[in-house]
Design a protein around this motif. Sequence first.
Motif, mmCIF file in Angstrom:
data_model
loop_
_atom_site.group_PDB
_atom_site.id
_atom_site.type_symbol
_atom_site.label_atom_id
_atom_site.label_comp_id
_atom_site.label_asym_id
_atom_site.label_seq_id
_atom_site.Cartn_x
_atom_site.Cartn_y
_atom_site.Cartn_z
ATOM 1 N N ARG A 204 73.744 45.173 57.815
ATOM 2 C CA ARG A 204 73.450 45.849 56.545
ATOM 3 C C ARG A 204 74.368 47.038 56.338
ATOM 4 N NH1 ARG A 204 66.969 45.228 57.018
ATOM 5 N NH2 ARG A 204 66.872 43.173 56.045
ATOM 6 N N ILE B 142 84.494 47.613 47.914
ATOM 7 C CA ILE B 142 84.690 46.700 46.777
ATOM 8 C C ILE B 142 84.619 47.474 45.469
ATOM 9 C CG2 ILE B 142 83.594 44.823 45.467
ATOM 10 C CD1 ILE B 142 82.906 43.554 48.239
ATOM 11 N N ARG B 143 83.624 48.354 45.338
ATOM 12 C CA ARG B 143 83.522 49.166 44.114
ATOM 13 C C ARG B 143 84.759 50.040 43.930
ATOM 14 N NH1 ARG B 143 78.224 49.332 45.813
ATOM 15 N NH2 ARG B 143 78.471 51.355 46.845
ATOM 16 N N ARG C 78 77.676 45.646 55.383
ATOM 17 C CA ARG C 78 77.608 45.175 54.005
ATOM 18 C C ARG C 78 77.697 46.353 53.032
ATOM 19 N NH1 ARG C 78 72.141 42.834 52.002
ATOM 20 N NH2 ARG C 78 71.745 45.050 52.139
ATOM 21 N N ASP C 79 76.987 47.433 53.298
ATOM 22 C CA ASP C 79 77.020 48.614 52.430
ATOM 23 C C ASP C 79 78.419 49.223 52.405
ATOM 24 O OD1 ASP C 79 74.351 48.248 51.885
ATOM 25 O OD2 ASP C 79 73.647 49.809 53.283
ATOM 26 N N SER D 280 80.543 46.945 50.326
ATOM 27 C CA SER D 280 80.189 47.090 48.908
ATOM 28 C C SER D 280 80.848 48.335 48.325
ATOM 29 C CB SER D 280 78.662 47.173 48.758
ATOM 30 O OG SER D 280 78.067 45.947 49.090
ATOM 31 N N GLU E 115 87.626 47.800 42.833
ATOM 32 C CA GLU E 115 87.437 47.383 41.446
ATOM 33 C C GLU E 115 87.760 48.519 40.486
ATOM 34 O OE1 GLU E 115 83.399 46.001 41.601
ATOM 35 O OE2 GLU E 115 84.014 43.919 41.946
#
Length: 92
Positions: free
Chosen positions: A6, A16-17, A9-10, A13, A20
């Motif tokens: 987790r 990824i943000r 994953r955080d 994430s 982006e």
Amino acid sequence: GLSELRARRDELSGRIRAEEAERDRLQARIATLSRRLSDTSENLAGLRSTRAHIDRTIAEMDIASGQILDNSQTLLDVLKKEMGDLGKAIDP
């Protein structure tokens, strides 16, 4: 193990943000630069067209100036001949 996944994953994430957001900024910059490139290309085409027009005008003026000089020389030659002929008529 699950808490580590987790956390990973955080972390991903968040990355990824961030990527982006960077992609969005770059796309906006590309759009801005594309508009500027288009505007610059249009301006350049106009400037080149104006320069070509001026080049043609200069060439035409050069030709006209040459013709004026030629005609002036012809006129001067005719006047000299007539002055000579007039001088001969006055002093036979």
